[in-house]
Design a protein around this motif. Structure first.
Motif, short mmCIF file in Angstrom:
data_model
loop_
_atom_site.label_atom_id
_atom_site.label_comp_id
_atom_site.label_asym_id
_atom_site.label_seq_id
_atom_site.Cartn_x
_atom_site.Cartn_y
_atom_site.Cartn_z
N GLY A 101 -6.10 -1.34 -8.84
CA GLY A 101 -6.05 -1.24 -7.39
C GLY A 101 -7.29 -0.63 -6.79
O GLY A 101 -8.34 -0.52 -7.43
N GLU A 102 -7.15 -0.22 -5.55
CA GLU A 102 -8.21 0.43 -4.79
C GLU A 102 -7.61 1.65 -4.11
O GLU A 102 -6.42 1.68 -3.83
CB GLU A 102 -8.75 -0.51 -3.71
CG GLU A 102 -9.34 -1.79 -4.23
CD GLU A 102 -9.75 -2.72 -3.10
OE1 GLU A 102 -10.89 -3.19 -3.14
OE2 GLU A 102 -8.92 -2.95 -2.20
N GLU A 103 -8.45 2.63 -3.85
CA GLU A 103 -7.98 3.77 -3.08
C GLU A 103 -9.09 4.33 -2.22
O GLU A 103 -10.27 4.16 -2.52
CB GLU A 103 -7.36 4.84 -3.96
CG GLU A 103 -8.24 5.45 -5.01
CD GLU A 103 -7.44 6.36 -5.93
OE1 GLU A 103 -7.34 7.56 -5.64
OE2 GLU A 103 -6.93 5.86 -6.95
N GLY A 104 -8.69 4.94 -1.15
CA GLY A 104 -9.63 5.55 -0.23
C GLY A 104 -8.96 6.69 0.48
O GLY A 104 -7.73 6.81 0.48
N VAL A 159 -6.00 12.60 3.68
CA VAL A 159 -5.09 11.50 3.96
C VAL A 159 -5.66 10.31 3.19
O VAL A 159 -6.84 9.96 3.37
CB VAL A 159 -4.98 11.20 5.46
CG1 VAL A 159 -4.13 9.96 5.70
CG2 VAL A 159 -4.38 12.39 6.20
N SER A 160 -4.85 9.74 2.30
CA SER A 160 -5.36 8.67 1.42
C SER A 160 -4.44 7.45 1.43
O SER A 160 -3.29 7.52 1.83
CB SER A 160 -5.51 9.20 0.00
OG SER A 160 -4.23 9.45 -0.57
N ALA A 206 -15.40 10.73 3.59
CA ALA A 206 -14.41 9.79 3.09
C ALA A 206 -14.85 9.20 1.76
O ALA A 206 -16.02 9.31 1.38
CB ALA A 206 -14.20 8.67 4.11
N TYR A 207 -13.90 8.59 1.06
CA TYR A 207 -14.20 7.91 -0.20
C TYR A 207 -13.43 6.60 -0.25
O TYR A 207 -12.41 6.42 0.43
CB TYR A 207 -13.86 8.79 -1.41
CG TYR A 207 -12.40 9.17 -1.50
CD1 TYR A 207 -11.49 8.36 -2.17
CD2 TYR A 207 -11.93 10.32 -0.90
CE1 TYR A 207 -10.15 8.69 -2.25
CE2 TYR A 207 -10.60 10.68 -0.97
CZ TYR A 207 -9.71 9.85 -1.65
OH TYR A 207 -8.38 10.18 -1.71
N TYR A 208 -13.93 5.68 -1.07
CA TYR A 208 -13.28 4.39 -1.28
C TYR A 208 -13.83 3.83 -2.59
O TYR A 208 -15.04 3.76 -2.76
CB TYR A 208 -13.61 3.44 -0.11
CG TYR A 208 -13.00 2.07 -0.24
CD1 TYR A 208 -11.66 1.85 0.05
CD2 TYR A 208 -13.77 0.99 -0.63
CE1 TYR A 208 -11.11 0.58 -0.06
CE2 TYR A 208 -13.23 -0.27 -0.74
CZ TYR A 208 -11.89 -0.47 -0.45
OH TYR A 208 -11.35 -1.72 -0.57
N MET A 234 0.83 -1.21 0.00
CA MET A 234 0.00 0.00 0.00
C MET A 234 0.86 1.26 0.00
O MET A 234 2.05 1.22 0.27
CB MET A 234 -0.94 0.02 1.21
CG MET A 234 -0.27 0.27 2.52
SD MET A 234 -1.50 0.42 3.83
CE MET A 234 -0.42 0.55 5.23
N MET A 235 0.19 2.34 -0.31
CA MET A 235 0.82 3.66 -0.33
C MET A 235 -0.07 4.59 0.49
O MET A 235 -1.28 4.62 0.30
CB MET A 235 0.90 4.17 -1.77
CG MET A 235 1.19 5.64 -1.91
SD MET A 235 1.06 6.16 -3.65
CE MET A 235 2.76 5.99 -4.10
#
Length: 188
Positions: free
Chosen positions: A131-134, A180-181, A158-160, A109-110
């Motif tokens: 991938g996925e991000e949130g 912050v992601s 928030a988002y995802y 992860m990053m």
């Protein structure tokens, strides 16, 4: 023997990487879909590309934003990173992506501390990647567009989502926005 100094600017790094791959500017332009004029300006530090443009160029060179801007990890990575130790992946002015950790090759992860100045955005065209991000908006407001649908997120929202969906972010508001992601796997 005379040592050659390591490239310090993003333009110098890009040129060194291009030459390491034995590519002309025109060939890199063809592979990346970014004009040779833009690549030349970037290499001479006369143009600061959008994240999506730089990502296209780096994809054509087989590397990531994280690897491009980071030094290799030491044998044992630290557990704590002080604010000044985060790696800046964007211009740091209008748009700031400050990465937790150094070169993330092989990581799962990053984590980013993002900052969008008023009027800043991630580029003209939406991007997508595996991938996925949130993330969580920690200050200000952000316009998030996924699959062409724009949504306004406020502090605490928030988002995802699946990162293969076309997406982009911008701050059309008067105040700075901070997020912050997390992205998994690291795709920058």
């Amino acid at each position: 023997m005379t040592e050659i100094a390591a490239p310090t600017s993003a333009g110098q790094r890009l040129k060194a990487l291009r030459l390491e791959h034995n590519l002309s500017i025109r060939e890199l332009a063809r592979r990346s879909g970014i004009s040779h004029v833009s690549i030349s300006l970037i290499e001479r530090d006369r143009h600061s590309p959008s994240i999506s443009s730089l990502k296209s160029v780096l994809d054509a060179l087989g590397t990531t934003l994280s690897a491009f801007f980071s030094e290799p990890l030491p044998d044992e990575a630290p557990v704590v990173y002080r604010a000044g130790e985060l790696v800046e992946l964007a211009d740091g002015e209008a748009l700031s992506y400050r990465q937790v950790g150094r070169n993330l090759d092989g990581s799962a992860m990053m984590i980013l501390h993002e900052r969008y100045a008023p009027g800043a955005d991630t580029g003209d065209s939406p991007y997508h990647h595996t991938g996925e991000e949130g993330g969580v908006v920690v200050a200000g407001r952000l316009e998030l567009t996924v699959d062409g649908e724009a949504r306004i997120l406020e502090k605490g929202d928030a988002y995802y989502f699946d990162s293969r969906r076309p997406h982009g972010m911008r701050n059309p508001f008067d105040e700075v926005c901070e997020v912050v992601s997390v992205a998994s796997p690291p795709t920058f």
